[in-house]
Scaffold this active site. Structure first.
Site, short mmCIF file in Angstrom:
data_model
loop_
_atom_site.label_atom_id
_atom_site.label_comp_id
_atom_site.label_asym_id
_atom_site.label_seq_id
_atom_site.Cartn_x
_atom_site.Cartn_y
_atom_site.Cartn_z
N HIS A 307 0.86 -1.19 0.00
CA HIS A 307 0.00 0.00 0.00
C HIS A 307 0.89 1.24 0.00
CE1 HIS A 307 -3.15 2.81 1.22
NE2 HIS A 307 -4.01 1.88 0.84
N ASP A 364 -8.00 -5.11 -0.21
CA ASP A 364 -8.48 -5.94 -1.33
C ASP A 364 -8.11 -7.42 -1.18
OD1 ASP A 364 -7.66 -3.10 -3.20
OD2 ASP A 364 -9.69 -3.89 -2.95
C1 SDX Z 1 -6.16 0.29 -2.89
O1 SDX Z 1 -4.36 4.74 -1.81
C2 SDX Z 1 -5.30 4.12 -1.26
O2 SDX Z 1 -5.72 4.43 -0.17
C3 SDX Z 1 -5.90 2.97 -2.05
C4 SDX Z 1 -6.93 2.10 -1.33
C5 SDX Z 1 -8.20 2.86 -1.05
O3 SDX Z 1 -8.94 2.49 -0.11
O4 SDX Z 1 -8.53 3.79 -1.83
O5 SDX Z 1 -6.39 1.65 -0.10
C6 SDX Z 1 -7.32 0.89 -2.16
O6 SDX Z 1 -5.91 0.67 -4.00
C7 SDX Z 1 -5.32 -0.75 -2.19
C8 SDX Z 1 -4.11 -1.25 -3.07
C9 SDX Z 1 -4.61 -2.32 -4.05
N1 SDX Z 1 -3.57 -2.67 -5.01
C10 SDX Z 1 -2.93 -3.87 -4.96
O7 SDX Z 1 -3.12 -4.69 -4.08
C11 SDX Z 1 -1.95 -4.10 -6.11
C12 SDX Z 1 -0.65 -4.71 -5.57
N2 SDX Z 1 0.06 -3.66 -4.79
C13 SDX Z 1 1.04 -2.88 -5.49
O8 SDX Z 1 0.97 -2.78 -6.85
C14 SDX Z 1 1.57 -1.67 -4.70
O9 SDX Z 1 1.82 -2.11 -3.44
C15 SDX Z 1 0.71 -0.43 -4.67
C16 SDX Z 1 0.32 0.03 -6.01
C17 SDX Z 1 -0.50 -0.65 -3.85
C18 SDX Z 1 1.55 0.69 -4.00
O10 SDX Z 1 2.60 0.96 -4.83
P1 SDX Z 1 3.71 2.07 -4.44
O11 SDX Z 1 3.38 2.75 -3.18
O12 SDX Z 1 3.96 2.90 -5.66
O13 SDX Z 1 4.97 1.20 -4.10
P2 SDX Z 1 5.98 0.64 -5.17
O14 SDX Z 1 5.24 0.09 -6.35
O15 SDX Z 1 7.02 1.68 -5.41
O16 SDX Z 1 6.62 -0.61 -4.37
C19 SDX Z 1 7.70 -0.42 -3.47
C20 SDX Z 1 8.49 -1.73 -3.55
C21 SDX Z 1 8.91 -2.08 -4.99
O17 SDX Z 1 10.05 -2.91 -4.91
P3 SDX Z 1 11.54 -2.21 -5.10
O18 SDX Z 1 11.42 -1.29 -6.31
O19 SDX Z 1 11.78 -1.49 -3.81
O20 SDX Z 1 12.45 -3.38 -5.33
O21 SDX Z 1 7.65 -2.81 -3.11
C22 SDX Z 1 7.44 -3.72 -4.18
C23 SDX Z 1 7.77 -2.96 -5.47
O22 SDX Z 1 8.19 -3.88 -6.48
N3 SDX Z 1 6.03 -4.09 -4.13
C24 SDX Z 1 5.57 -5.32 -4.36
C25 SDX Z 1 4.18 -5.24 -4.18
N4 SDX Z 1 3.84 -3.98 -3.85
C26 SDX Z 1 4.99 -3.27 -3.83
N5 SDX Z 1 6.21 -6.48 -4.68
C27 SDX Z 1 5.41 -7.58 -4.84
N6 SDX Z 1 4.06 -7.59 -4.68
C28 SDX Z 1 3.42 -6.44 -4.34
N7 SDX Z 1 2.08 -6.44 -4.19
#
Ligand code: SDX
Length: 428
Positions: A307, A364
């Site tokens: 998140h 989710d």
């Molecule tokens: C919602 O904002 C809100 O409040 C949203 C929400 C709401 O109520 O409105 O809470 C609802 O959207 C919840 C999130 C649902 N999405 C998912 O579950 C999709 C999977 N999660 C990711 O794609 C990610 O965690 C996000 C999009 C939610 C957040 O992305 P960020 O903050 O941009 O973080 P990032 O992508 O920069 O990740 C940081 C690191 C990265 O690795 P490095 O570059 O440091 O090596 O964490 C890793 C990412 O690769 N990472 C994951 C991951 N999420 C982040 N690795 C594997 N699986 C994951 N799910």
């Protein structure tokens, strides 16, 4: 502590005010930065940038706290109803019994949609995604209620637009589901409360009176409450910025629905179930899929994990996980993907990759398992997220308008070509 921030630029010192919120959050007010320094800030994804001051929802991602208008989400999920929370978010306080009864009564007067909207339902291909339908249908409300286009309505006119949207959203959502089955639409009935009415329109039948299980009504209330608002997330920020152009509420909410559709945002609840099914069909080897999620060369991510703000457990995920066990037991359902989800969570929460990045299950991760147990198909999950988020979007849009916020227009740093003269096509 000083209430000023200083920035040194080209041997000049500039001062900017520090503001502190009611929950002790601190911000540097840079609203005059460019005027004073000629510089702007750059912050891809707005990870460090506040867009507004808001009094609606507070969350602390470090310790996993979420409160609507000061009320902890745990208390609201346990003691309130979705319509009561909708009133709280939009009008700022929990309603008295008279206010809640009036709110429900007004909504019940507007749950019908114009019969001509059926032509829109009929126009969608049978396999079109419910979120694309929802976004189009909600925007079409501005055609049936052109008075909503007035950029500066009276409070009464604005309240009526809010009531109409809350009322018709549940009818539109249930009819999208009925249309997907080729079943006849079930019309709203005023004898039911908001959530029961929605479930009856969704699962009711023309040929017989269907009794909606109170267990399902309670579960739906909790799920809708948990999704009702979440401060300045992607879709809410979309609703606010579209509304900041004096665009009408229906079109602003339609834009928010489109933003929520993305699998990185609200679309994740559908993607989680598809992921769990994929792992189940692949033999249930959770370690294999966790390793795929960790691989920098593999685009696979654990959907429902991580998140932007929560760097601890998403409090909503904790409530939903517990509700999962309760509801599946009460309904006598044994869903193998729940076991896979729990095993996935356990492995990930003990893996340094996830621990070091503070990746926890989000709202989710478990919600789709409950939606499925309640009888909804996977492609309806994000539509249900939108139904829950509607009062939050409305509250945030209303706050933006009442605060007379300026049209949203971010700056940029240009990194493209400079100073080129036109070249005739024959000379390129
Ligand atoms: C919602 O904002 C809100 O409040 C949203 C929400 C709401 O109520 O409105 O809470 C609802 O959207 C919840 C999130 C649902 N999405 C998912 O579950 C999709 C999977 N999660 C990711 O794609 C990610 O965690 C996000 C999009 C939610 C957040 O992305 P960020 O903050 O941009 O973080 P990032 O992508 O920069 O990740 C940081 C690191 C990265 O690795 P490095 O570059 O440091 O090596 O964490 C890793 C990412 O690769 N990472 C994951 C991951 N999420 C982040 N690795 C594997 N699986 C994951 N799910």
């Amino acid at each position: 502590m000083s209430n000023k921030a200083t920035i040194q630029l080209e041997n000049q010192t500039f001062e900017f005010a520090i503001i502190e919120g009611t929950e002790q959050e601190k911000a540097i007010d840079i609203s005059k930065l460019r005027d004073q320094t000629g510089y702007i800030t750059l912050d891809n994804g707005y990870k460090n940038t506040g867009a507004t001051k808001s009094a609606i929802t507070f969350l602390d991602g470090e310790i996993g706290v979420l409160k609507y208008r000061g009320y902890p989400i745990e208390q609201l999920a346990e003691k309130s109803t979705f319509l009561e929370v909708a009133f709280l978010l939009i009008y700022g306080n929990l309603p008295t019994q008279q206010q809640l009864t009036g709110f429900q009564t007004e909504i019940s007067k507007h749950t019908l949609v114009h019969e001509d909207m059926k032509k829109f339902f009929d126009g969608f291909p049978s396999k079109s995604h419910p979120m694309g339908q929802l976004s189009s249908l909600v925007c079409s409300l501005s055609s049936f209620y052109p008075e909503s286009l007035n950029a500066h309505p009276t409070a009464e006119e604005f309240d009526l637009t809010i009531i109409k949207l809350l009322a018709k959203m549940s009818t539109i959502v249930s009819w999208i589901y009925k249309k997907s089955l080729g079943h006849p639409y079930i019309y709203p009935q005023n004898k039911y409360d908001y959530v029961t009415n929605f479930l009856n329109m969704t699962f009711g039948q023309r040929t017989e009176e269907v009794v909606i299980d109170p267990i399902i009504v309670d579960a739906m209330n909790v799920l809708l409450i948990l999704h009702a608002d979440h401060e300045q997330n992607c879709s809410t920020s979309t609703v606010r910025i579209v509304g900041s152009s004096d665009c009408n509420l229906y079109a602003s909410i339609s834009a928010g629905i489109s933003a929520l559709w993305g699998p990185l945002h609200g679309g994740a609840n559908q993607a989680v179930i598809e992921m769990l099914e994929q792992i189940k069909n692949d033999g249930g080897d959770v370690d294999k899929w966790v390793n795929k999620a960790k691989s920098p060369t593999d685009s696979f991510r654990l959907m429902g994990f991580g998140h932007r703000v929560y760097k601890n457990f998403d409090p909503r995920a904790k409530i939903i996980k517990k509700a999962c066990d309760d509801i599946l037991e009460k309904l006598g359902i044994n869903d193998p993907v729940l076991d896979i989800a729990k095993k996935l969570e356990e492995v990930a929460l003990n893996d340094p990759y996830f621990v070091s990045r503070k990746l926890y299950p989000n709202v989710d991760f478990y919600s789709g398992i409950i939606y499925r147990a309640l009888g909804f198909p996977t492609e309806m999950f994000t539509v249900l997220f939108a139904l829950g988020r509607l009062p939050g979007w409305i509250a945030q849009w209303k706050e933006m308008r009442e605060n007379k916020e300026p049209i949203g227009r971010p700056r940029q740093v240009y990194v493209g070509e400079v100073d080129r003269d036109f070249v005739e096509i024959g000379d390129r």
